[in-house]
Design a protein around this motif. Structure first.
Motif, PDB file in Angstrom:
ATOM      1  N   ASP A  40       0.797  -1.219   0.000  1.00 35.45           N
ATOM      2  CA  ASP A  40       0.000   0.000   0.000  1.00 35.45           C
ATOM      3  C   ASP A  40       0.836   1.279   0.000  1.00 35.45           C
ATOM      4  OD1 ASP A  40      -2.306  -1.457  -0.052  1.00 35.45           O
ATOM      5  OD2 ASP A  40      -2.720  -1.285   2.096  1.00 35.45           O
ATOM      6  N   ARG A  41       2.143   1.158   0.173  1.00 36.34           N
ATOM      7  CA  ARG A  41       2.986   2.356   0.240  1.00 36.34           C
ATOM      8  C   ARG A  41       2.874   3.218  -1.001  1.00 36.34           C
ATOM      9  NH1 ARG A  41       8.950   0.613   1.745  1.00 36.34           N
ATOM     10  NH2 ARG A  41       8.840   0.497  -0.496  1.00 36.34           N
ATOM     11  N   LYS A  42       2.941   2.617  -2.157  1.00 32.16           N
ATOM     12  CA  LYS A  42       2.943   3.370  -3.411  1.00 32.16           C
ATOM     13  C   LYS A  42       1.579   3.397  -4.085  1.00 32.16           C
ATOM     14  CE  LYS A  42       7.792   2.657  -4.292  1.00 32.16           C
ATOM     15  NZ  LYS A  42       8.807   2.210  -5.213  1.00 32.16           N
ATOM     16  N   ARG A  43       0.608   2.790  -3.458  1.00 31.81           N
ATOM     17  CA  ARG A  43      -0.729   2.741  -4.042  1.00 31.81           C
ATOM     18  C   ARG A  43      -1.428   4.070  -3.788  1.00 31.81           C
ATOM     19  NH1 ARG A  43      -3.447  -2.574  -2.569  1.00 31.81           N
ATOM     20  NH2 ARG A  43      -1.876  -3.259  -4.027  1.00 31.81           N
ATOM     21  N   GLY A  44      -2.052   4.592  -4.816  1.00 30.76           N
ATOM     22  CA  GLY A  44      -2.759   5.859  -4.682  1.00 30.76           C
ATOM     23  C   GLY A  44      -4.243   5.684  -4.905  1.00 30.76           C
ATOM     24  N   GLU A  45      -4.927   6.764  -4.869  1.00 29.36           N
ATOM     25  CA  GLU A  45      -6.368   6.737  -5.112  1.00 29.36           C
ATOM     26  C   GLU A  45      -6.631   6.481  -6.602  1.00 29.36           C
ATOM     27  OE1 GLU A  45      -8.859   6.982  -2.885  1.00 29.36           O
ATOM     28  OE2 GLU A  45      -7.302   6.943  -1.339  1.00 29.36           O
ATOM     29  N   ALA A  46      -7.676   5.740  -6.895  1.00 25.16           N
ATOM     30  CA  ALA A  46      -8.034   5.433  -8.276  1.00 25.16           C
ATOM     31  C   ALA A  46      -8.669   6.658  -8.927  1.00 25.16           C
ATOM     32  CB  ALA A  46      -9.009   4.268  -8.325  1.00 25.16           C
ATOM     33  N   VAL A  47      -8.369   6.837 -10.206  1.00 28.59           N
ATOM     34  CA  VAL A  47      -8.948   7.943 -10.957  1.00 28.59           C
ATOM     35  C   VAL A  47     -10.360   7.561 -11.369  1.00 28.59           C
ATOM     36  CG1 VAL A  47      -8.716   9.354 -13.029  1.00 28.59           C
ATOM     37  CG2 VAL A  47      -6.674   8.574 -11.821  1.00 28.59           C
ATOM     38  N   GLU A  48     -11.295   8.467 -11.171  1.00 23.85           N
ATOM     39  CA  GLU A  48     -12.671   8.205 -11.577  1.00 23.85           C
ATOM     40  C   GLU A  48     -12.953   8.970 -12.868  1.00 23.85           C
ATOM     41  OE1 GLU A  48     -15.754   8.565  -8.709  1.00 23.85           O
ATOM     42  OE2 GLU A  48     -14.472   7.837  -7.105  1.00 23.85           O
ATOM     43  N   TYR A  49     -13.323   8.228 -13.892  1.00 21.16           N
ATOM     44  CA  TYR A  49     -13.640   8.835 -15.182  1.00 21.16           C
ATOM     45  C   TYR A  49     -15.135   9.048 -15.292  1.00 21.16           C
ATOM     46  CZ  TYR A  49      -8.910   7.423 -16.341  1.00 21.16           C
ATOM     47  OH  TYR A  49      -7.555   7.269 -16.340  1.00 21.16           O
ATOM     48  N   LYS A  50     -15.508  10.106 -15.976  1.00 18.41           N
ATOM     49  CA  LYS A  50     -16.923  10.405 -16.193  1.00 18.41           C
ATOM     50  C   LYS A  50     -17.237  10.218 -17.676  1.00 18.41           C
ATOM     51  CE  LYS A  50     -16.868  13.879 -12.573  1.00 18.41           C
ATOM     52  NZ  LYS A  50     -15.521  14.343 -12.398  1.00 18.41           N
ATOM     53  N   VAL A  51     -18.481  10.064 -17.985  1.00 26.40           N
ATOM     54  CA  VAL A  51     -18.907   9.943 -19.371  1.00 26.40           C
ATOM     55  C   VAL A  51     -18.516  11.225 -20.084  1.00 26.40           C
ATOM     56  CG1 VAL A  51     -20.894   9.727 -20.900  1.00 26.40           C
ATOM     57  CG2 VAL A  51     -20.796   8.412 -18.773  1.00 26.40           C
ATOM     58  N   GLY A  52     -17.842  11.082 -21.214  1.00 28.75           N
ATOM     59  CA  GLY A  52     -17.417  12.241 -21.993  1.00 28.75           C
ATOM     60  C   GLY A  52     -15.949  12.593 -21.788  1.00 28.75           C
ATOM     61  N   ASP A  53     -15.280  12.025 -20.768  1.00 31.04           N
ATOM     62  CA  ASP A  53     -13.862  12.286 -20.565  1.00 31.04           C
ATOM     63  C   ASP A  53     -13.061  11.668 -21.704  1.00 31.04           C
ATOM     64  OD1 ASP A  53     -14.405  13.570 -18.224  1.00 31.04           O
ATOM     65  OD2 ASP A  53     -13.676  11.966 -16.914  1.00 31.04           O
ATOM     66  N   LEU A  54     -12.040  12.374 -22.154  1.00 31.56           N
ATOM     67  CA  LEU A  54     -11.157  11.847 -23.191  1.00 31.56           C
ATOM     68  C   LEU A  54      -9.998  11.110 -22.518  1.00 31.56           C
ATOM     69  CD1 LEU A  54     -10.988  14.877 -25.640  1.00 31.56           C
ATOM     70  CD2 LEU A  54     -12.375  12.810 -25.823  1.00 31.56           C
ATOM     71  N   VAL A  55      -9.715   9.924 -23.020  1.00 27.60           N
ATOM     72  CA  VAL A  55      -8.622   9.123 -22.470  1.00 27.60           C
ATOM     73  C   VAL A  55      -7.777   8.594 -23.618  1.00 27.60           C
ATOM     74  CG1 VAL A  55      -9.878   8.453 -20.392  1.00 27.60           C
ATOM     75  CG2 VAL A  55     -10.038   7.034 -22.413  1.00 27.60           C
ATOM     76  N   LEU A  56      -6.527   8.323 -23.340  1.00 25.28           N
ATOM     77  CA  LEU A  56      -5.632   7.736 -24.333  1.00 25.28           C
ATOM     78  C   LEU A  56      -5.480   6.243 -24.032  1.00 25.28           C
ATOM     79  CD1 LEU A  56      -2.836  10.433 -24.465  1.00 25.28           C
ATOM     80  CD2 LEU A  56      -4.647  10.038 -26.122  1.00 25.28           C
ATOM     81  N   LEU A  57      -5.611   5.449 -25.063  1.00 28.05           N
ATOM     82  CA  LEU A  57      -5.462   4.000 -24.903  1.00 28.05           C
ATOM     83  C   LEU A  57      -4.311   3.525 -25.765  1.00 28.05           C
ATOM     84  CD1 LEU A  57      -9.177   2.839 -25.138  1.00 28.05           C
ATOM     85  CD2 LEU A  57      -7.821   3.215 -23.096  1.00 28.05           C
ATOM     86  N   SER A  58      -3.518   2.631 -25.224  1.00 23.67           N
ATOM     87  CA  SER A  58      -2.416   2.053 -25.967  1.00 23.67           C
ATOM     88  C   SER A  58      -2.908   0.812 -26.708  1.00 23.67           C
ATOM     89  CB  SER A  58      -1.275   1.679 -25.042  1.00 23.67           C
ATOM     90  OG  SER A  58      -0.285   0.975 -25.751  1.00 23.67           O
ATOM     91  N   THR A  59      -2.558   0.684 -27.981  1.00 26.43           N
ATOM     92  CA  THR A  59      -2.916  -0.509 -28.753  1.00 26.43           C
ATOM     93  C   THR A  59      -1.688  -1.388 -28.963  1.00 26.43           C
ATOM     94  OG1 THR A  59      -2.529   0.673 -30.813  1.00 26.43           O
ATOM     95  CG2 THR A  59      -4.783   0.669 -29.948  1.00 26.43           C
ATOM     96  N   ARG A  60      -0.644  -1.122 -28.240  1.00 25.77           N
ATOM     97  CA  ARG A  60       0.626  -1.819 -28.407  1.00 25.77           C
ATOM     98  C   ARG A  60       0.497  -3.337 -28.234  1.00 25.77           C
ATOM     99  NH1 ARG A  60       5.509  -0.929 -24.280  1.00 25.77           N
ATOM    100  NH2 ARG A  60       6.682  -2.761 -24.863  1.00 25.77           N
ATOM    101  N   ASP A  61      -0.256  -3.779 -27.234  1.00 25.61           N
ATOM    102  CA  ASP A  61      -0.364  -5.209 -26.967  1.00 25.61           C
ATOM    103  C   ASP A  61      -1.619  -5.857 -27.547  1.00 25.61           C
ATOM    104  OD1 ASP A  61       2.054  -5.286 -25.515  1.00 25.61           O
ATOM    105  OD2 ASP A  61       1.032  -4.460 -23.760  1.00 25.61           O
ATOM    106  N   LEU A  62      -2.351  -5.141 -28.361  1.00 26.95           N
ATOM    107  CA  LEU A  62      -3.547  -5.729 -28.976  1.00 26.95           C
ATOM    108  C   LEU A  62      -3.165  -6.557 -30.193  1.00 26.95           C
ATOM    109  CD1 LEU A  62      -6.134  -2.794 -28.895  1.00 26.95           C
ATOM    110  CD2 LEU A  62      -6.042  -4.812 -27.432  1.00 26.95           C
ATOM    111  N   LYS A  63      -3.788  -7.707 -30.323  1.00 26.93           N
ATOM    112  CA  LYS A  63      -3.543  -8.569 -31.484  1.00 26.93           C
ATOM    113  C   LYS A  63      -4.560  -8.214 -32.564  1.00 26.93           C
ATOM    114  CE  LYS A  63      -0.627 -11.231 -29.255  1.00 26.93           C
ATOM    115  NZ  LYS A  63       0.749 -10.889 -29.278  1.00 26.93           N
ATOM    116  N   TRP A  64      -4.096  -7.900 -33.749  1.00 31.24           N
ATOM    117  CA  TRP A  64      -4.986  -7.516 -34.847  1.00 31.24           C
ATOM    118  C   TRP A  64      -5.327  -8.684 -35.692  1.00 31.24           C
ATOM    119  CZ3 TRP A  64      -7.304  -2.933 -34.828  1.00 31.24           C
ATOM    120  CH2 TRP A  64      -6.754  -1.941 -34.030  1.00 31.24           C
TER     121      TRP A  64
END
Length: 64
Positions: A40-64
């Motif tokens: 728990d030392r380095k664990r922080g609070e989780a980010v809460e996203y709302k509908v409409g928030d823009l987020v970046l997603l990595s596709t690096r490990d996705l299999k096409w």
């Protein structure tokens, strides 16, 4: 406690095993508490996203 038997050695053995079990439970509880504190030392609070928030997603490990 169990019914007392005829063999004194068996009673001593059973009593010693109960003591060892108690010590083991205490040691495991202490280790669990220390591991939780360390994790728990380095664990922080989780980010809460709302509908409409823009987020970046990595596709690096996705299999096409």
């Amino acid at each position: 406690m169990r019914k007392e038997g005829r063999f004194e050695g068996a009673e001593k053995f059973a009593k010693r095993m109960e003591e060892v079990q108690g010590e083991a439970k205490a040691a495991l509880a202490k280790a669990q508490k220390e591991m939780r504190r360390y994790a728990d030392r380095k664990r922080g609070e989780a980010v809460e996203y709302k509908v409409g928030d823009l987020v970046l997603l990595s596709t690096r490990d996705l299999k096409w």
